[in-house]
Write a protein that holds these residues in place. Structure first.
Motif, PDB file in Angstrom:
ATOM      1  N   VAL A   1       0.847  -1.200   0.000  1.00  0.00           N
ATOM      2  CA  VAL A   1       0.000   0.000   0.000  1.00  0.00           C
ATOM      3  C   VAL A   1       0.879   1.245   0.000  1.00  0.00           C
ATOM      4  CG1 VAL A   1      -1.676   1.330   1.350  1.00  0.00           C
ATOM      5  CG2 VAL A   1      -1.987  -1.136   1.040  1.00  0.00           C
ATOM      6  N   GLN A   2       1.920   1.271   0.809  1.00  0.00           N
ATOM      7  CA  GLN A   2       2.818   2.438   0.866  1.00  0.00           C
ATOM      8  C   GLN A   2       3.527   2.637  -0.473  1.00  0.00           C
ATOM      9  OE1 GLN A   2       3.010   4.684   3.292  1.00  0.00           O
ATOM     10  NE2 GLN A   2       4.389   5.848   2.010  1.00  0.00           N
TER      11      GLN A   2
ATOM     12  N   CYS B   1       2.528   1.574  -3.546  1.00  0.00           N
ATOM     13  CA  CYS B   1       1.607   1.899  -4.627  1.00  0.00           C
ATOM     14  C   CYS B   1       0.843   3.195  -4.384  1.00  0.00           C
ATOM     15  CB  CYS B   1       0.607   0.756  -4.835  1.00  0.00           C
ATOM     16  SG  CYS B   1       1.378  -0.766  -5.393  1.00  0.00           S
ATOM     17  N   HIS B   2       0.652   3.541  -3.127  1.00  0.00           N
ATOM     18  CA  HIS B   2      -0.112   4.747  -2.770  1.00  0.00           C
ATOM     19  C   HIS B   2       0.581   5.484  -1.631  1.00  0.00           C
ATOM     20  CE1 HIS B   2      -3.476   3.728  -5.347  1.00  0.00           C
ATOM     21  NE2 HIS B   2      -3.346   2.483  -4.924  1.00  0.00           N
TER      22      HIS B   2
ATOM     23  N   GLU C   1       0.577   8.377  -0.879  1.00  0.00           N
ATOM     24  CA  GLU C   1      -0.246   9.456  -0.322  1.00  0.00           C
ATOM     25  C   GLU C   1      -1.066   8.997   0.891  1.00  0.00           C
ATOM     26  OE1 GLU C   1      -2.839   7.599  -3.604  1.00  0.00           O
ATOM     27  OE2 GLU C   1      -0.713   7.924  -3.242  1.00  0.00           O
ATOM     28  N   PHE C   2      -1.208   7.685   1.071  1.00  0.00           N
ATOM     29  CA  PHE C   2      -1.929   7.159   2.226  1.00  0.00           C
ATOM     30  C   PHE C   2      -0.986   7.105   3.418  1.00  0.00           C
ATOM     31  CE2 PHE C   2      -4.559   4.396  -0.901  1.00  0.00           C
ATOM     32  CZ  PHE C   2      -5.315   5.495  -1.262  1.00  0.00           C
TER      33      PHE C   2
ATOM     34  N   LEU D   1      -7.241   3.820   4.142  1.00  0.00           N
ATOM     35  CA  LEU D   1      -8.083   3.115   3.171  1.00  0.00           C
ATOM     36  C   LEU D   1      -9.513   3.006   3.691  1.00  0.00           C
ATOM     37  CD1 LEU D   1      -5.697   0.197   2.140  1.00  0.00           C
ATOM     38  CD2 LEU D   1      -6.177   2.288   0.867  1.00  0.00           C
TER      39      LEU D   1
ATOM     40  N   LEU E   1     -13.559   5.328  -2.188  1.00  0.00           N
ATOM     41  CA  LEU E   1     -12.968   4.045  -2.536  1.00  0.00           C
ATOM     42  C   LEU E   1     -14.086   3.002  -2.541  1.00  0.00           C
ATOM     43  CD1 LEU E   1     -10.064   2.957  -3.051  1.00  0.00           C
ATOM     44  CD2 LEU E   1      -9.948   2.402  -0.639  1.00  0.00           C
TER      45      LEU E   1
ATOM     46  N   ILE F   1      -5.666  -2.808  -4.975  1.00  0.00           N
ATOM     47  CA  ILE F   1      -4.858  -1.667  -4.532  1.00  0.00           C
ATOM     48  C   ILE F   1      -3.672  -1.496  -5.465  1.00  0.00           C
ATOM     49  CG2 ILE F   1      -3.343  -0.833  -2.701  1.00  0.00           C
ATOM     50  CD1 ILE F   1      -5.329  -1.955  -0.732  1.00  0.00           C
ATOM     51  N   CYS F   2      -3.013  -2.580  -5.752  1.00  0.00           N
ATOM     52  CA  CYS F   2      -1.930  -2.599  -6.727  1.00  0.00           C
ATOM     53  C   CYS F   2      -1.801  -4.033  -7.212  1.00  0.00           C
ATOM     54  CB  CYS F   2      -0.622  -2.057  -6.139  1.00  0.00           C
ATOM     55  SG  CYS F   2      -0.034  -2.864  -4.663  1.00  0.00           S
TER      56      CYS F   2
END
Length: 134
Positions: A23-24, A26-27, A29-30, A36, A45, A51-52
């Motif tokens: 998650v970190q 691929c995103h 910004e989170f 999420l 969402l 997610i990726c």
């Protein structure tokens, strides 16, 4: 505590770390997995999705089930303050998704988690609910 029960709990913790890292990566910004849930609850969402590459998600109640490309299921809940938590049932579910049938009972898994709490590796914010120590 050594042996099979510890390896089984460690496998879940490693899988949870892989989810966090994916998650970190691929995103970025989170701020974390709890973001999420906030995005889902705000309608930004979808309930289920990817997610990726290789990591799917499915929100439920106060948590989310993540499924890796190999079928491993990493389920967790979030407490009101956004803390990621899991219980022995979720660890057992993960083990069943990767090994078929875990060799340990819920009680044995809880015992291992409490041992990791005493070592400072996990915290137990509520009885039977665990989180990775910061």
């Amino acid at each position: 505590m050594t042996g099979e029960p510890l390896r089984e709990v460690e496998a879940y913790l490693q899988a949870l770390s892989r989810v966090r890292s994916a998650v970190q990566r691929c995103h970025p910004e989170f701020g974390g997995l709890a973001d999420l849930l906030r995005l889902y609850r705000s309608g930004a969402l979808e309930k289920t999705g990817t997610i990726c590459a290789g990591l799917e998600y499915n929100f439920h109640g106060s948590g989310c089930l993540f499924t890796e490309i190999d079928g491993a299921e990493i389920d967790l809940d979030f407490f009101e303050e956004g803390l990621e938590v899991f219980d022995s049932w979720r660890i057992r579910r993960f083990l069943m998704s990767v090994d078929g049938e875990p060799s340990r009972s819920i009680e044995e898994i809880t015992e291992v988690c409490r041992s990791l709490v005493s070592q400072g590796r996990l915290v137990e914010p509520r009885s039977g609910w665990f989180s990775m120590a910061a």
